[in-house]
Write an enzyme that holds these catalytic residues in place. Structure first.
Site, mmCIF file in Angstrom:
data_model
loop_
_atom_site.group_PDB
_atom_site.id
_atom_site.type_symbol
_atom_site.label_atom_id
_atom_site.label_comp_id
_atom_site.label_asym_id
_atom_site.label_seq_id
_atom_site.Cartn_x
_atom_site.Cartn_y
_atom_site.Cartn_z
ATOM 1 N N GLU A 91 0.401 55.746 53.590
ATOM 2 C CA GLU A 91 0.735 54.765 52.553
ATOM 3 C C GLU A 91 2.002 53.998 52.903
ATOM 4 O OE1 GLU A 91 -1.288 56.687 48.582
ATOM 5 O OE2 GLU A 91 0.663 57.438 49.147
ATOM 6 N N CYS A 107 8.572 49.824 52.360
ATOM 7 C CA CYS A 107 8.826 51.238 52.659
ATOM 8 C C CYS A 107 7.664 51.742 53.519
ATOM 9 C CB CYS A 107 8.913 51.980 51.321
ATOM 10 S SG CYS A 107 9.044 53.748 51.452
ATOM 11 N N CYS A 114 4.210 65.720 56.397
ATOM 12 C CA CYS A 114 5.586 66.006 56.825
ATOM 13 C C CYS A 114 5.749 67.523 56.959
ATOM 14 C CB CYS A 114 6.579 65.475 55.794
ATOM 15 S SG CYS A 114 8.304 65.750 56.271
ATOM 16 N N CYS A 118 10.196 69.884 51.928
ATOM 17 C CA CYS A 118 11.114 69.850 50.777
ATOM 18 C C CYS A 118 10.291 70.138 49.517
ATOM 19 C CB CYS A 118 11.788 68.490 50.670
ATOM 20 S SG CYS A 118 12.659 68.048 52.174
ATOM 21 N N CYS A 121 9.021 67.345 46.942
ATOM 22 C CA CYS A 121 8.379 66.154 47.508
ATOM 23 C C CYS A 121 6.885 66.386 47.725
ATOM 24 C CB CYS A 121 9.065 65.802 48.829
ATOM 25 S SG CYS A 121 8.237 64.504 49.756
ATOM 26 N N SER A 231 19.143 62.178 53.175
ATOM 27 C CA SER A 231 18.693 62.779 51.921
ATOM 28 C C SER A 231 19.469 64.067 51.722
ATOM 29 C CB SER A 231 17.191 63.073 51.979
ATOM 30 O OG SER A 231 16.491 61.877 52.152
ATOM 31 N N CYS A 351 9.505 57.342 45.124
ATOM 32 C CA CYS A 351 9.992 58.289 46.135
ATOM 33 C C CYS A 351 9.377 59.659 45.917
ATOM 34 C CB CYS A 351 11.497 58.469 46.015
ATOM 35 S SG CYS A 351 12.417 57.026 46.422
#
Ligand code: SAH
Ligand code: SF4
Length: 362
Positions: A91, A107, A114, A118, A121, A231, A351
């Site tokens: 995306e 973005c 990933c 985290c 997320c 982050s 986010c």
């Protein structure tokens, strides 16, 4: 096998054109077609001879991800779901700058999923499927640019006039799916294509990382450097270990040291992103520790109130008053700090909400 022109640097493009018996100056025409006019077809390249176009057709292609879906949020944010050559999906999110100038920040994703994991997320919950190749990173920009140039009006948005359309994207942020610094070589190659061929300045591009320390040092070696965003999200190793497992490998002390040593050009700062998680990292003590950590670093802080997603009930959004208090404490200490509005939350484009799933409706 045909060569994908989108994965070549300028020098490589020149060599490729020479291999087809063309003069080096032709490279600028090709760059203009691919990266300024966003074309994917050699037939459109009308200032090239028919013979040259036919040779290109036989020897090369221009990659182009399939746009599976586009969603428009009520705040004007748009989410693009792309399918890659191997069927994986990613995306990209186009966010209005809201400066009344009809311009956007794009973005982009650097990985499918990933590996950093985290806890707050959605992308982290997916795990890592694979790294993106440099051209798959750049192609997101070109595909969205092409989309913008093909429409004259998007429902619910400002009208987009065809002229001047390629300048509509003013900034690029590596804040989509994935940890860019776990895919450093491809991200760095993408950065050079974006700056040298597409025409973005390094200062208009920001790479955001959860804190892969060796890659922060490596980014510093690319000159002039892109903007760096960290982050941070916690001010003690105890809390950071809990919400960002990567902290066990690169603890706060090492991360902050790398930031201090990052060679910032004169007018630039490091952005520190801080996801505010209700009752986890949003206290006055957290704010004070954050101030202490950032002493002496040219920084700006982006506070991002937690964006919930499916199955994220272990985390709470911070209250309005906590968020405000946190910002005020940082401001009082002299930090530049903004609360980042969660753009596109109604279409899961904010986010941490990206997951790139696509359900075929039968
Ligand atoms: N992997 C990179 C870039 C992508 S994440 C990184 O972590 O920096 C982009 C930003 O979204 C990060 O600052 C991350 O902390 C934040 N984020 C992730 N999940 C979130 C959520 N649920 N709510 C708010 N922000 C989130
Ligand atoms: Fe990966 Fe960034 Fe999400 Fe962490 S916040 S899981 S590093 S995408």
């Amino acid at each position: 096998m045909k060569t994908n022109l989108n994965q070549l640097s300028k020098e490589e493009l020149i060599l490729f054109l020479q291999s087809l018996g063309q003069k080096p100056y032709r490279v600028n025409q090709i760059i203009n077609w691919i990266y300024k006019k966003n074309t994917t077809s050699f037939d459109d390249m009308t200032d090239l001879s028919k013979d040259f176009r036919e040779r290109l057709q036989t020897a090369a292609f221009i990659s182009n991800p399939v746009l599976l879906k586009r969603e428009v949020s009520k705040d004007g944010t748009q989410k693009f779901l792309f399918e890659l050559e191997d069927g994986e999906t990613i995306e990209s999110v186009l966010i209005p700058n809201n400066r009344g100038d009809d311009c956007f920040t794009l973005c982009i994703s650097s990985q499918v999923g990933c590996a950093s994991g985290c806890k707050f997320c959605m992308t982290g919950r997916l795990g890592l499927k694979r790294n993106l190749k440099a051209h798959e990173i750049v192609d997101q920009v070109i595909a969205v640019k092409r989309f913008i140039s093909q429409i004259s009006e998007i429902p619910g948005m400002l009208s987009l006039k065809p002229e001047g359309k390629t300048d509509k994207i003013t900034n690029i942020v590596f804040m989509g799916m994935g940890e860019p610094f776990n895919n450093f070589n491809e991200v760095s190659h993408a950065l050079s294509i974006l700056t040298e061929l597409v025409g973005f300045s390094k200062r208009s591009i920001t790479v955001s990382t959860s804190g892969i320390v060796p890659s922060i040092y490596k980014l510093a070696e690319i000159n002039p450097v892109a903007n760096l965003a960290i982050s941070l999200n916690a001010t003690t190793d105890e809390i950071r270990n809990r919400i960002m497992p990567i902290n066990k490998k690169y603890p706060l002390k090492k991360l902050i040291k790398a930031c201090r040593e990052f060679p910032l050009p004169p007018t630039r700062r490091i952005t520190f992103e801080y996801v505010l998680l209700g009752e986890i990292n949003d206290t006055r003590e957290d704010a004070q520790r954050l101030v202490n950590l950032l002493i002496g670093i040219k920084s700006k802080v982006n506070l991002i109130p937690f964006n919930p997603f499916f199955n994220s009930s272990e985390f709470k959004q911070p209250t309005e008053s906590k968020t405000q208090e946190f910002q005020n404490l940082l401001k009082k200490a002299g930090l530049t700090v903004i609360i980042r509005k969660s753009m596109g939350a109604d279409i899961s484009a904010a986010c941490g909400q990206l997951k790139a799933t696509y359900q075929v409706i039968k």
